[in-house]
Write a protein that holds these residues in place. Structure first.
Motif, PDB file in Angstrom:
ATOM      1  N   VAL A  27       0.877  -1.167   0.000  1.00 27.80           N
ATOM      2  CA  VAL A  27       0.000   0.000   0.000  1.00 27.80           C
ATOM      3  C   VAL A  27       0.915   1.218   0.000  1.00 27.80           C
ATOM      4  O   VAL A  27       1.777   1.351   0.876  1.00 27.80           O
ATOM      5  CB  VAL A  27      -0.926   0.010   1.235  1.00 27.80           C
ATOM      6  CG1 VAL A  27      -1.717   1.301   1.309  1.00 27.80           C
ATOM      7  CG2 VAL A  27      -1.858  -1.197   1.214  1.00 27.80           C
ATOM      8  N   ILE A  28       0.742   2.089  -0.984  1.00 24.51           N
ATOM      9  CA  ILE A  28       1.517   3.324  -1.064  1.00 24.51           C
ATOM     10  C   ILE A  28       0.524   4.473  -0.932  1.00 24.51           C
ATOM     11  O   ILE A  28      -0.389   4.606  -1.763  1.00 24.51           O
ATOM     12  CB  ILE A  28       2.292   3.434  -2.393  1.00 24.51           C
ATOM     13  CG1 ILE A  28       3.243   2.246  -2.545  1.00 24.51           C
ATOM     14  CG2 ILE A  28       3.049   4.755  -2.466  1.00 24.51           C
ATOM     15  CD1 ILE A  28       3.931   2.162  -3.881  1.00 24.51           C
ATOM     16  N   VAL A  29       0.683   5.269   0.132  1.00 24.08           N
ATOM     17  CA  VAL A  29      -0.260   6.350   0.424  1.00 24.08           C
ATOM     18  C   VAL A  29       0.497   7.611   0.837  1.00 24.08           C
ATOM     19  O   VAL A  29       1.649   7.547   1.265  1.00 24.08           O
ATOM     20  CB  VAL A  29      -1.255   5.948   1.539  1.00 24.08           C
ATOM     21  CG1 VAL A  29      -2.264   4.931   1.031  1.00 24.08           C
ATOM     22  CG2 VAL A  29      -0.545   5.416   2.767  1.00 24.08           C
ATOM     23  N   GLN A  30      -0.182   8.735   0.726  1.00 22.67           N
ATOM     24  CA  GLN A  30       0.412  10.009   1.148  1.00 22.67           C
ATOM     25  C   GLN A  30       0.645  10.046   2.653  1.00 22.67           C
ATOM     26  O   GLN A  30       1.639  10.581   3.118  1.00 22.67           O
ATOM     27  CB  GLN A  30      -0.479  11.186   0.722  1.00 22.67           C
ATOM     28  CG  GLN A  30      -0.420  11.491  -0.743  1.00 22.67           C
ATOM     29  CD  GLN A  30       0.949  11.977  -1.160  1.00 22.67           C
ATOM     30  OE1 GLN A  30       1.565  12.806  -0.503  1.00 22.67           O
ATOM     31  NE2 GLN A  30       1.466  11.433  -2.250  1.00 22.67           N
ATOM     32  N   SER A  31      -0.308   9.499   3.412  1.00 24.33           N
ATOM     33  CA  SER A  31      -0.153   9.450   4.869  1.00 24.33           C
ATOM     34  C   SER A  31      -0.935   8.272   5.417  1.00 24.33           C
ATOM     35  O   SER A  31      -1.895   7.806   4.803  1.00 24.33           O
ATOM     36  CB  SER A  31      -0.626  10.746   5.519  1.00 24.33           C
ATOM     37  OG  SER A  31      -2.014  10.914   5.350  1.00 24.33           O
ATOM     38  N   CYS A  32      -0.499   7.801   6.577  1.00 28.35           N
ATOM     39  CA  CYS A  32      -1.156   6.679   7.234  1.00 28.35           C
ATOM     40  C   CYS A  32      -0.945   6.818   8.735  1.00 28.35           C
ATOM     41  O   CYS A  32       0.174   7.103   9.187  1.00 28.35           O
ATOM     42  CB  CYS A  32      -0.561   5.371   6.728  1.00 28.35           C
ATOM     43  SG  CYS A  32      -1.392   3.900   7.366  1.00 28.35           S
ATOM     44  N   GLU A  33      -2.025   6.636   9.491  1.00 28.27           N
ATOM     45  CA  GLU A  33      -1.945   6.675  10.955  1.00 28.27           C
ATOM     46  C   GLU A  33      -2.869   5.614  11.524  1.00 28.27           C
ATOM     47  O   GLU A  33      -4.026   5.529  11.118  1.00 28.27           O
ATOM     48  CB  GLU A  33      -2.418   8.023  11.498  1.00 28.27           C
ATOM     49  CG  GLU A  33      -1.562   9.206  11.156  1.00 28.27           C
ATOM     50  CD  GLU A  33      -2.182  10.494  11.666  1.00 28.27           C
ATOM     51  OE1 GLU A  33      -1.844  10.911  12.786  1.00 28.27           O
ATOM     52  OE2 GLU A  33      -3.038  11.058  10.945  1.00 28.27           O
ATOM     53  N   PHE A  34      -2.357   4.827  12.460  1.00 33.15           N
ATOM     54  CA  PHE A  34      -3.237   3.906  13.171  1.00 33.15           C
ATOM     55  C   PHE A  34      -4.162   4.722  14.062  1.00 33.15           C
ATOM     56  O   PHE A  34      -3.761   5.738  14.627  1.00 33.15           O
ATOM     57  CB  PHE A  34      -2.442   2.891  13.984  1.00 33.15           C
ATOM     58  CG  PHE A  34      -1.849   1.790  13.165  1.00 33.15           C
ATOM     59  CD1 PHE A  34      -2.660   0.967  12.384  1.00 33.15           C
ATOM     60  CD2 PHE A  34      -0.489   1.559  13.161  1.00 33.15           C
ATOM     61  CE1 PHE A  34      -2.122  -0.059  11.619  1.00 33.15           C
ATOM     62  CE2 PHE A  34       0.059   0.539  12.403  1.00 33.15           C
ATOM     63  CZ  PHE A  34      -0.760  -0.273  11.629  1.00 33.15           C
ATOM     64  N   SER A  35      -5.411   4.272  14.187  1.00 29.32           N
ATOM     65  CA  SER A  35      -6.439   5.032  14.893  1.00 29.32           C
ATOM     66  C   SER A  35      -6.062   5.366  16.328  1.00 29.32           C
ATOM     67  O   SER A  35      -6.374   6.449  16.820  1.00 29.32           O
ATOM     68  CB  SER A  35      -7.777   4.281  14.862  1.00 29.32           C
ATOM     69  OG  SER A  35      -7.645   3.028  15.499  1.00 29.32           O
ATOM     70  N   ASP A  36      -5.355   4.452  16.993  1.00 29.82           N
ATOM     71  CA  ASP A  36      -4.989   4.699  18.388  1.00 29.82           C
ATOM     72  C   ASP A  36      -3.784   5.626  18.535  1.00 29.82           C
ATOM     73  O   ASP A  36      -3.389   5.955  19.650  1.00 29.82           O
ATOM     74  CB  ASP A  36      -4.744   3.377  19.122  1.00 29.82           C
ATOM     75  CG  ASP A  36      -3.675   2.517  18.474  1.00 29.82           C
ATOM     76  OD1 ASP A  36      -3.278   2.799  17.320  1.00 29.82           O
ATOM     77  OD2 ASP A  36      -3.235   1.549  19.111  1.00 29.82           O
ATOM     78  N   GLU A  37      -3.217   6.084  17.415  1.00 33.89           N
ATOM     79  CA  GLU A  37      -2.072   6.988  17.449  1.00 33.89           C
ATOM     80  C   GLU A  37      -2.419   8.379  16.908  1.00 33.89           C
ATOM     81  O   GLU A  37      -1.554   9.254  16.827  1.00 33.89           O
ATOM     82  CB  GLU A  37      -0.917   6.394  16.638  1.00 33.89           C
ATOM     83  CG  GLU A  37      -0.425   5.070  17.210  1.00 33.89           C
ATOM     84  CD  GLU A  37       0.576   4.358  16.323  1.00 33.89           C
ATOM     85  OE1 GLU A  37       0.812   4.821  15.174  1.00 33.89           O
ATOM     86  OE2 GLU A  37       1.117   3.335  16.764  1.00 33.89           O
ATOM     87  N   ILE A  38      -3.678   8.592  16.556  1.00 27.91           N
ATOM     88  CA  ILE A  38      -4.092   9.879  15.991  1.00 27.91           C
ATOM     89  C   ILE A  38      -4.189  10.931  17.081  1.00 27.91           C
ATOM     90  O   ILE A  38      -4.778  10.703  18.140  1.00 27.91           O
ATOM     91  CB  ILE A  38      -5.437   9.734  15.250  1.00 27.91           C
ATOM     92  CG1 ILE A  38      -5.246   8.877  13.995  1.00 27.91           C
ATOM     93  CG2 ILE A  38      -6.030  11.102  14.895  1.00 27.91           C
ATOM     94  CD1 ILE A  38      -6.521   8.511  13.277  1.00 27.91           C
ATOM     95  N   ASP A  39      -3.613  12.088  16.815  1.00 28.89           N
ATOM     96  CA  ASP A  39      -3.704  13.234  17.721  1.00 28.89           C
ATOM     97  C   ASP A  39      -5.043  13.917  17.436  1.00 28.89           C
ATOM     98  O   ASP A  39      -5.174  14.703  16.489  1.00 28.89           O
ATOM     99  CB  ASP A  39      -2.530  14.175  17.475  1.00 28.89           C
ATOM    100  CG  ASP A  39      -2.492  15.369  18.411  1.00 28.89           C
ATOM    101  OD1 ASP A  39      -3.543  15.705  19.005  1.00 28.89           O
ATOM    102  OD2 ASP A  39      -1.417  15.968  18.539  1.00 28.89           O
ATOM    103  N   VAL A  40      -6.049  13.593  18.248  1.00 28.28           N
ATOM    104  CA  VAL A  40      -7.415  14.067  18.024  1.00 28.28           C
ATOM    105  C   VAL A  40      -7.493  15.588  18.111  1.00 28.28           C
ATOM    106  O   VAL A  40      -8.169  16.229  17.296  1.00 28.28           O
ATOM    107  CB  VAL A  40      -8.402  13.402  19.007  1.00 28.28           C
ATOM    108  CG1 VAL A  40      -9.789  14.003  18.894  1.00 28.28           C
ATOM    109  CG2 VAL A  40      -8.451  11.897  18.755  1.00 28.28           C
TER     110      VAL A  40
END
Length: 135
Positions: free
Chosen positions: A78-91
C-alpha cells in the motif's frame, strides 16, 4: 488464516512491514478484502480507512490517497500520502485542522485552488477523527 506480507509506504517512511491475515480497504470502486494467495490486483485508494488483521485482531488506519498492489505471490504493498493507526491519531490536532479548513472554506474570497486544498484538508481531518473514534 494464512498470513501474508504487507508493506505500507508513505513518502517519508515505511509505515508498516509485517505479516497480516487480512486487509480491507475502500478503493475508488468499492470495498475490497485481501487474504493470502489473492490474485494479482491493483487499485486506487481515496481518503479513507483500512482494516488490517494482525494475529487475529484488527487495527484501523486512516489513510490519504494512494494505491494498493497485490503481487503474484500475494504480497501486498500500500503506497499512500499518509497513514496513521487510529490509536495513534492526535485528536486535538485533527480538530484544529478541521476547524481551520472549515474557516477557509467559508471565506468567499478564497481562490479555487485554495478552496480545493481546504476541501482536501477537511476530508483528511474528518477521516482522522472518524478513524480515531472507530469502534
Amino acid at each position: 488464516m494464512t498470513p501474508f506480507n504487507l508493506r505500507i509506504i508513505t513518502p517519508d517512511k515505511v509505515f508498516f512491514k509485517g505479516e497480516i491475515e487480512k486487509i480491507i480497504v475502500r478503493t475508488t470502486v468499492g470495498d475490497k478484502g485481501i487474504l493470502a494467495k489473492h490474485e494479482p490486483y491493483i487499485a486506487a485508494l481515496p481518503i479513507g480507512t483500512m482494516k488490517i488483521m494482525i494475529k487475529g485482531n484488527y487495527r484501523i488506519a486512516a489513510i490519504s490517497p494512494g494505491t494498493i498492489n497485490v503481487g503474484e505471490n500475494g504480497d501486498t504493498v500500500v503506497i499512500v500520502q499518509s497513514c496513521e493507526f487510529s490509536d495513534e491519531i492526535d485528536v486535538s490536532r485533527a480538530k484544529i485542522a478541521k476547524k481551520a479548513a472549515e474557516e477557509r472554506l467559508s471565506d468567499e474570497g478564497v481562490s479555487i485552488v485554495d478552496h480545493d486544498i481546504a476541501e482536501f484538508k477537511l476530508k483528511r481531518a474528518l477521516n482522522r477523527l472518524d478513524a480515531a473514534n472507530y469502534k
